[in-house]
Design an enzyme around this catalytic site. Structure first.
Site, PDB file in Angstrom:
ATOM      1  N   GLY A 149      -1.550   5.582 -12.441  1.00  0.00           N
ATOM      2  CA  GLY A 149      -1.426   4.156 -11.983  1.00  0.00           C
ATOM      3  C   GLY A 149      -0.853   3.935 -10.720  1.00  0.00           C
ATOM      4  N   ALA A 150      -0.988   2.727 -10.415  1.00  0.00           N
ATOM      5  CA  ALA A 150      -0.143   2.015  -9.263  1.00  0.00           C
ATOM      6  C   ALA A 150       1.034   1.441  -9.920  1.00  0.00           C
ATOM      7  CB  ALA A 150      -1.018   1.137  -8.407  1.00  0.00           C
ATOM      8  N   ASN A 152       2.108  -1.750  -9.274  1.00  0.00           N
ATOM      9  CA  ASN A 152       1.916  -3.426  -9.118  1.00  0.00           C
ATOM     10  C   ASN A 152       1.791  -4.000 -10.475  1.00  0.00           C
ATOM     11  OD1 ASN A 152      -0.632  -2.410  -8.951  1.00  0.00           O
ATOM     12  ND2 ASN A 152      -1.445  -4.239  -7.652  1.00  0.00           N
ATOM     13  N   PRO A 176       2.072   7.359 -14.517  1.00  0.00           N
ATOM     14  CA  PRO A 176       2.518   6.206 -14.022  1.00  0.00           C
ATOM     15  C   PRO A 176       2.839   6.516 -12.585  1.00  0.00           C
ATOM     16  CG  PRO A 176       3.769   6.696 -15.845  1.00  0.00           C
ATOM     17  CD  PRO A 176       3.124   7.815 -15.784  1.00  0.00           C
ATOM     18  N   SER A 177       2.924   5.573 -11.910  1.00  0.00           N
ATOM     19  CA  SER A 177       3.547   5.476 -10.478  1.00  0.00           C
ATOM     20  C   SER A 177       4.900   6.001 -10.783  1.00  0.00           C
ATOM     21  CB  SER A 177       3.411   4.019  -9.888  1.00  0.00           C
ATOM     22  OG  SER A 177       4.423   4.141  -8.687  1.00  0.00           O
ATOM     23  N   PRO A 230      -6.177   5.744   0.822  1.00  0.00           N
ATOM     24  CA  PRO A 230      -6.066   7.159   1.244  1.00  0.00           C
ATOM     25  C   PRO A 230      -5.707   8.215  -0.024  1.00  0.00           C
ATOM     26  CG  PRO A 230      -4.451   5.857   2.546  1.00  0.00           C
ATOM     27  CD  PRO A 230      -5.156   4.813   1.412  1.00  0.00           C
ATOM     28  N   GLU A 249     -10.033   2.663  -8.409  1.00  0.00           N
ATOM     29  CA  GLU A 249      -9.669   1.336  -8.185  1.00  0.00           C
ATOM     30  C   GLU A 249      -8.723   0.970  -7.165  1.00  0.00           C
ATOM     31  OE1 GLU A 249     -11.126  -1.326  -9.398  1.00  0.00           O
ATOM     32  OE2 GLU A 249     -11.973  -0.595 -11.360  1.00  0.00           O
ATOM     33  N   GLY A 251      -7.697  -0.367  -2.704  1.00  0.00           N
ATOM     34  CA  GLY A 251      -7.228  -1.370  -2.020  1.00  0.00           C
ATOM     35  C   GLY A 251      -8.071  -2.596  -1.768  1.00  0.00           C
ATOM     36  N   CYS A 283      -4.038  -5.964  -5.629  1.00  0.00           N
ATOM     37  CA  CYS A 283      -5.124  -5.496  -4.883  1.00  0.00           C
ATOM     38  C   CYS A 283      -6.174  -6.335  -4.380  1.00  0.00           C
ATOM     39  CB  CYS A 283      -5.907  -4.295  -5.689  1.00  0.00           C
ATOM     40  SG  CYS A 283      -6.096  -4.746  -7.359  1.00  0.00           S
ATOM     41  N   GLU A 380      -4.544  -3.775   4.768  1.00  0.00           N
ATOM     42  CA  GLU A 380      -4.052  -4.409   3.506  1.00  0.00           C
ATOM     43  C   GLU A 380      -2.550  -4.349   3.830  1.00  0.00           C
ATOM     44  OE1 GLU A 380      -3.963  -1.792  -0.046  1.00  0.00           O
ATOM     45  OE2 GLU A 380      -4.657  -3.503  -1.136  1.00  0.00           O
ATOM     46  N   GLY A 453     -13.559   1.218  -3.744  1.00  0.00           N
ATOM     47  CA  GLY A 453     -13.614   2.053  -5.137  1.00  0.00           C
ATOM     48  C   GLY A 453     -14.943   2.105  -5.718  1.00  0.00           C
ATOM     49  N   GLU A 457     -13.759  -1.160 -14.391  1.00  0.00           N
ATOM     50  CA  GLU A 457     -12.875  -1.249 -15.512  1.00  0.00           C
ATOM     51  C   GLU A 457     -13.391  -2.577 -16.300  1.00  0.00           C
ATOM     52  OE1 GLU A 457      -8.953  -0.649 -13.871  1.00  0.00           O
ATOM     53  OE2 GLU A 457      -9.297   1.032 -14.942  1.00  0.00           O
TER      54      GLU A 457
HETATM   55  P1  NAD Z   1      -0.781   5.090  -4.078  1.00  0.00           P
HETATM   56  O1  NAD Z   1      -2.048   5.529  -3.698  1.00  0.00           O
HETATM   57  O2  NAD Z   1       0.319   5.296  -3.205  1.00  0.00           O
HETATM   58  O3  NAD Z   1      -0.467   5.678  -5.695  1.00  0.00           O
HETATM   59  C1  NAD Z   1      -1.154   5.479  -6.523  1.00  0.00           C
HETATM   60  C2  NAD Z   1      -0.925   6.646  -7.752  1.00  0.00           C
HETATM   61  O4  NAD Z   1      -1.576   7.899  -7.153  1.00  0.00           O
HETATM   62  C3  NAD Z   1       0.573   6.931  -7.897  1.00  0.00           C
HETATM   63  O5  NAD Z   1       0.703   7.257  -9.427  1.00  0.00           O
HETATM   64  C4  NAD Z   1       0.722   8.120  -7.219  1.00  0.00           C
HETATM   65  O6  NAD Z   1       1.733   8.875  -7.556  1.00  0.00           O
HETATM   66  C5  NAD Z   1      -0.563   8.845  -7.304  1.00  0.00           C
HETATM   67  N1  NAD Z   1      -1.023   9.926  -6.262  1.00  0.00           N
HETATM   68  C6  NAD Z   1      -0.597   9.789  -5.183  1.00  0.00           C
HETATM   69  N2  NAD Z   1      -1.200  10.862  -4.350  1.00  0.00           N
HETATM   70  C7  NAD Z   1      -2.047  11.599  -5.207  1.00  0.00           C
HETATM   71  C8  NAD Z   1      -2.572  12.833  -5.180  1.00  0.00           C
HETATM   72  N3  NAD Z   1      -3.030  13.506  -4.205  1.00  0.00           N
HETATM   73  N4  NAD Z   1      -3.438  13.024  -6.384  1.00  0.00           N
HETATM   74  C9  NAD Z   1      -3.047  12.384  -7.473  1.00  0.00           C
HETATM   75  N5  NAD Z   1      -2.603  11.314  -7.662  1.00  0.00           N
HETATM   76  C10 NAD Z   1      -1.786  10.854  -6.591  1.00  0.00           C
HETATM   77  O7  NAD Z   1      -0.755   3.438  -4.646  1.00  0.00           O
HETATM   78  P2  NAD Z   1       0.449   2.641  -4.783  1.00  0.00           P
HETATM   79  O8  NAD Z   1       1.307   2.301  -3.698  1.00  0.00           O
HETATM   80  O9  NAD Z   1       1.035   3.130  -6.130  1.00  0.00           O
HETATM   81  O10 NAD Z   1      -0.349   1.238  -5.165  1.00  0.00           O
HETATM   82  C11 NAD Z   1      -0.839   0.456  -4.224  1.00  0.00           C
HETATM   83  C12 NAD Z   1      -2.314   0.467  -3.964  1.00  0.00           C
HETATM   84  O11 NAD Z   1      -3.051   0.253  -4.904  1.00  0.00           O
HETATM   85  C13 NAD Z   1      -2.593  -0.579  -3.004  1.00  0.00           C
HETATM   86  O12 NAD Z   1      -3.654  -0.181  -2.105  1.00  0.00           O
HETATM   87  C14 NAD Z   1      -3.531  -1.556  -3.939  1.00  0.00           C
HETATM   88  O13 NAD Z   1      -4.473  -2.330  -3.471  1.00  0.00           O
HETATM   89  C15 NAD Z   1      -3.956  -0.596  -4.976  1.00  0.00           C
HETATM   90  N6  NAD Z   1      -4.306  -1.130  -6.328  1.00  0.00           N
HETATM   91  C16 NAD Z   1      -5.673  -1.244  -6.475  1.00  0.00           C
HETATM   92  C17 NAD Z   1      -6.027  -1.843  -7.655  1.00  0.00           C
HETATM   93  C18 NAD Z   1      -7.456  -2.129  -8.375  1.00  0.00           C
HETATM   94  O14 NAD Z   1      -7.695  -2.208  -9.352  1.00  0.00           O
HETATM   95  N7  NAD Z   1      -8.432  -2.105  -7.354  1.00  0.00           N
HETATM   96  C19 NAD Z   1      -5.008  -2.453  -8.650  1.00  0.00           C
HETATM   97  C20 NAD Z   1      -3.792  -2.318  -8.207  1.00  0.00           C
HETATM   98  C21 NAD Z   1      -3.212  -1.676  -7.144  1.00  0.00           C
END
Ligand code: NAD
Length: 483
Positions: A149-150, A152, A176-177, A230, A249, A251, A283, A380, A453, A457
Site C-alpha cells: 500500500g501507499a 494516502n 502497508p506503507s 519508480p 496502481e 501515479g 493519485c 506529479e 499502471g 481494481e
Molecule cells: P511509494 O512508491 O514510495 O511506496 C509504495 C509502497 O511500496 C510502500 O508500501 C513502500 O514501502 C513499497 N515499496 C517501496 N519500494 C519497494 C520495492 N522495491 N518492492 C516492494 N515494495 C516497495 O509510494 P508512496 O509514496 O507510498 O505513495 C505515493 C504514490 O502512490 C504516488 O505516486 C501516487 O500517485 C501513488 N498512488 C497511486 C494510487 C492509484 O490507485 N493509482 C493510489 C494512491 C497512490
C-alpha cells in the site's frame, strides 16, 4: 495522543512482534507527535506470514462462496459501526481531516467488502458446446496474493485489495506503507472478528525491502501495488521475473478540461476537489486544469475566492477542510515544486507557502498561466498545488492532455454531450469523469494506462485480476487416435 496497536504484525490470526526488526514511528503530521511505534518485519516474520497464508488458502478456497462472502459482509458492518473510531485512527496516521476520513476512507473500505462479499457467490464459469464433446471453465483463485500500500488512503487501499482477493478464495499478505501502518492492522482484527479463518489475511510492516521480499517469494502468485511509478517499475519487474500476475496502481498527472460552455461553479468545485482533497495527495488528481481562454478570467476569480475561504488547521476538528501533508519530506517536496513554479514564471494566484511553523501544512496553491513544459505541469507533485493552463481549440487540448507519460485519469466539463463523449474517447486515461471528478465508487473499475499502471481494481473487472481460468475438455465419445 496514542494509537499504539497490540503488536506490529498480524499473522495467522495472532498479534506478532519481533523487536529485532528496525523500529519506526507513526507520526501525526499535524503536530509531529508519535502516535505509535512499530518494528519492521525481519525475514523470519515475512516467512511466517507467507507460511500462514499458504496454510490457510486452500481450505478458504474450498468454502462455499456464499460463506466467504458472508464473512466479508460482516466485516463491512463492523467497519460501519466503528466508522468514527477508524476515521480518527486514519486521521492520526495520515493527517487527513476528519471531515474527509469520516465519509471517504473506512466507508469506502466497507463498500468494497460489501460489494465483493456479494460478488463472491455469483462467480461462474462457462460451458462450451463442441459438437459431440464439450468443455467447461472453472474460475479458480490465484493462491497467495501480496498487497503493498501507499500512505494516502491506507484503509481504502487495503480493503480494495483484500476484499476481491478474499472473496474469490485467495489468501493475502499485506504490507502497508511505513508511513501509515495502523489501519491495515485494524482491518485484520475486524476480519477475524467477522469470522475469517486465521492466516487468510496477514499484515506485515516494513519498508520497501519487506515488500520486495514478499514479491520475490516463489509461493506468491500475485502482487497488487499502489504506489509511485519508480516503485511500480521495480515491483512489476520482480513480478515478471517470477511470472506472477500483477496489478499496478501508480501515479498520475491527470488533465481536467473545462470548456467555455461548462457550468463554471461546478467546474470550480470539481477543480478544487481534484487538487485540494486530502491536501492534494491523491493519485488521480486533475492537476493540469486546462481552461478555455474565454472563461479563464471568470474561472480564476471564482476559484481564487473559494480557495482563499478554505479552512486549514487541526485535522481532528471536523470544521477543518485541509490538513497537513503526510510527512515533512512530502511537505519539503511540495514546497520545492512551488518554488520551481515561481522560478519558471507561472503566475501565483494564491497560497504558495507553508502554513505556520508546526506540522506539515502547505497552503492550497493556485498557479495560472502555466505552460506545458513547466515542471509543475509535467511531474506529479502530490500536494495542494493546482496548475491552470489555457487553451482555445478542442483537438489541441486533447493532444496536450495526452502529452504525458501518465494515463491514470482525466475529466471534462462541458454542457455539450456530444463533445463530452467525443473528447473522452480520445483521452489516454484509464478512468474518466464527465462533469464530475475523483468519484471512485466500488462498482466502477479503477486504474490507469501508460505509466500509471496495469490492471483494474473494483467493479466486475477485479475478477480478472484475482482469479484464473481453468479449461476442462470433456471427451464424450471414443478417442480418435491415428496410432
Ligand atoms: P511509494 O512508491 O514510495 O511506496 C509504495 C509502497 O511500496 C510502500 O508500501 C513502500 O514501502 C513499497 N515499496 C517501496 N519500494 C519497494 C520495492 N522495491 N518492492 C516492494 N515494495 C516497495 O509510494 P508512496 O509514496 O507510498 O505513495 C505515493 C504514490 O502512490 C504516488 O505516486 C501516487 O500517485 C501513488 N498512488 C497511486 C494510487 C492509484 O490507485 N493509482 C493510489 C494512491 C497512490
Amino acid at each position: 495522543m496514542r494509537a499504539q496497536p497490540k503488536a506490529s504484525h498480524f499473522i495467522a490470526g495472532t498479534w506478532t512482534e519481533d523487536q529485532a526488526g528496525a523500529r519506526f514511528d507513526s507520526v501525526f503530521p499535524a503536530t509531529g507527535e508519535v502516535v505509535a511505534q512499530l518494528h519492521a518485519a525481519t525475514p523470519e516474520v515475512v516467512e511466517r506470514a507467507v507460511n500462514a497464508a499458504v496454510a490457510a488458502q486452500k481450505d478458504w478456497a474450498a468454502r462455499p462462496p456464499v460463506e466467504r462472502g458472508r464473512v466479508l459482509r460482516r466485516a463491512a458492518d463492523i467497519i460501519r459501526a466503528r466508522n468514527h473510531e477508524l476515521s480518527v485512527l486514519e486521521t492520526l496516521d495520515t493527517g487527513k481531516p476528519l471531515q474527509e476520513t469520516l465519509v471517504a476512507d473506512a466507508a469506502s473500505g466497507a463498500d468494497a467488502l460489501e460489494y465483493f462479499g456479494g460478488f463472491a457467490a455469483t462467480v461462474t464459469g462457462q460451458t462450451i458446446a463442441l459438437g459431440q464433446d464439450m468443455a467447461y471453465t472453472l474460475r479458480e483463485p490465484l493462491g497467495v496474493c501480496v498487497g503493498i500500500g501507499a500512505w494516502n488512503y491506507p484503509m481504502q487501499i487495503v480493503c480494495w485489495k483484500a476484499a476481491p482477493a478474499l472473496a474469490f478464495g485467495n489468501a493475502m499478505v499485506f504490507k502497508p506503507s511505513e508511513l501509515t501502518p495502523l489501519s491495515a492492522l485494524a482491518l485484520a482484527e475486524i476480519l477475524q472478528e467477522a469470522g475469517l479463518p486465521d492466516g487468510v489475511f496477514n499484515v506485515v510492516q516494513g519498508m520497501g525491502d519487506v515488500g520486495a521480499a514478499l514479491v520475490r517469494d516463489p509461493r506468491v502468485a500475485k502482487v497488487s501495488l499502489t504506489g509511485s511509478v519508480p516503485t511500480g517499475r521495480k515491483v512489476y519487474a520482480a513480478a515478471a521475473e517470477g511470472i506472477k500476475s500483477a496489478t499496478m496502481e501508480l501515479g498520475g498527472k491527470s488533465p481536467l478540461i473545462i470548456f467555455e460552455d461548462a457550468d463554471l461553479d461546478n467546474a470550480v468545485g470539481a477543480a478544487m476537489l481534484a487538487n485540494f482533497y486530502s491536501a492534494g495527495q491523491i493519485c488521480s488528481n486533475g492537476t493540469r486544469v486546462f481552461v478555455h481562454h474565454r472563461v479563464k478570467a471568470a474561472f480564476l476569480d471564482k476559484l481564487a475566492a473559494r480557495t482563499e475561504a478554505v479552512t486549514m488547521g487541526d485535522p481532528l476538528d471536523e470544521a477543518t477542510q485541509i490538513g497537513p501533508m503526510v510527512s515533512e519530506r512530502q511537505m519539503a517536496q511540495v514546497l520545492g515544486y512551488i518554488e520551481q513554479g515561481k522560478a519558471e514564471g507561472a503566475r501565483m494566484v494564491c497560497g504558495g507557502k507553508r502554513e505556520g511553523t508546526t506540522g506539515c501544512f502547505v497552503q492550497p496553491t493556485l498557479f495560472a498561466d502555466v505552460t506545458d513544459q513547466m515542471v509543475i505541469a509535467r511531474e506529479e507533485i502530490f500536494g495542494p498545488v493546482m496548475a491552470v493552463l489555457d487553451f482555445e481549440d478542442e483537438a489541441d487540448v486533447i493532444a496536450r492532455a495526452n502529452d504525458t507519460e501518465y494515463g491514470l485519469a482525466a475529466g471534462v466539463f462541458t454542457r455539450d454531450i456530444s463533445r463530452a463523449h467525443r473528447v473522452v474517447a480520445q483521452l489516454e486515461a484509464g478512468t474518466c469523469w464527465i462533469n464530475a471528478y475523483n468519484l471512485t465508487p466500488v462498482e466502477m473499475p479503477f486504474g490507469g494506462v501508460k505509466a500509471s499502471g496495469v490492471g483494474r481494481e473494483n467493479g466486475h473487472a477485479a475478477l480478472e485480476h484475482y482469479t484464473r481460468i481453468k479449461s476442462v475438455y470433456l471427451g464424450l465419445g471414443d478417442v480418435e487416435s491415428p496410432y
